[in-house]
Scaffold this active site. Structure first.
Site, short mmCIF file in Angstrom:
data_model
loop_
_atom_site.label_atom_id
_atom_site.label_comp_id
_atom_site.label_asym_id
_atom_site.label_seq_id
_atom_site.Cartn_x
_atom_site.Cartn_y
_atom_site.Cartn_z
N ALA A 108 0.82 -1.21 0.00
CA ALA A 108 0.00 0.00 0.00
C ALA A 108 0.86 1.26 0.00
O ALA A 108 0.51 2.25 -0.66
CB ALA A 108 -0.93 0.01 1.21
N GLU A 109 1.95 1.23 0.72
CA GLU A 109 2.76 2.44 0.90
C GLU A 109 3.66 2.74 -0.29
O GLU A 109 3.80 3.89 -0.69
CB GLU A 109 3.62 2.33 2.17
#
Length: 189
Positions: free
Chosen positions: A65-66
């Protein structure tokens, strides 16, 4: 060979072919999906998963996600695989009794170590992965001082609503990634 025997053989062949095609299709789809959800930095993730008691699928879900596994990723003021800000890094280092260069946030080992340590810290404080993810994204002070005290946002340690769309979407994205990693790599069949 009579017609009934030929029909039986044809049906058996069709069943075997269908099973084979289904198996091949599943392998192809799984292979494609695994490219979207890679297992990178396995030794590092394994090490810090055990050290900080954070499940591997959570670490992978947050990294995906990051940064989508880009160790040189930068956004706003956050750096590296798990997108840690220099201020958070300084705070975490003090808690660990270390003093490292900010440039080490680009190093996968350092970034995963501190990102996993931070997830562990947030989970211990909030006793909920979703609330920990909200704090990871929006900051623990906002969660602690504003959201936890508002029954429109969190009731009995369950998120009802998050007022920041980015954080709402972040929690969904991380959970989607976690489920994919569980299914593809970590489920007990």
């Amino acid at each position: 060979m009579n017609k009934a025997a030929k029909n039986t053989i044809a049906i058996i062949f069709i069943i075997i072919a269908s099973i084979g095609l289904g198996y091949a299709y599943d392998k192809i789809v799984t292979g494609i999906e695994k490219r979207s959800y890679p297992l990178m930095y396995e030794d590092i993730v394994e090490k810090y998963s055990e050290e900080y008691n954070v499940p591997k699928e959570i670490i992978y879900g947050v990294i995906k996600a990051e940064s989508s596994f880009k160790s040189d990723a930068e956004s706003h003021s956050a750096i590296g695989l798990m997108q840690i800000t220099p201020d958070t890094f300084d705070w975490l280092m003090k808690r660990q009794g270390e003093n490292l260069s900010e440039g080490l946030l680009y190093d996968p080992n350092t970034n995963i170590k501190y990102g996993t340590y931070y997830l562990n810290y947030l989970y211990k404080e909030f006793n909920s992965w979703d609330i920990a993810f909200a704090a990871y994204n929006a900051g623990p002070n906002r969660v602690r001082n504003s959201w936890l005290n508002n029954p429109e946002y969190i009731i009995n340690n369950e998120i009802v609503y998050i007022p920041i769309e980015e954080t709402r979407n972040y929690i969904k994205k991380v959970n989607k990634n976690i489920e994919a990693y569980k299914r593809l790599y970590f489920s007990k069949n």
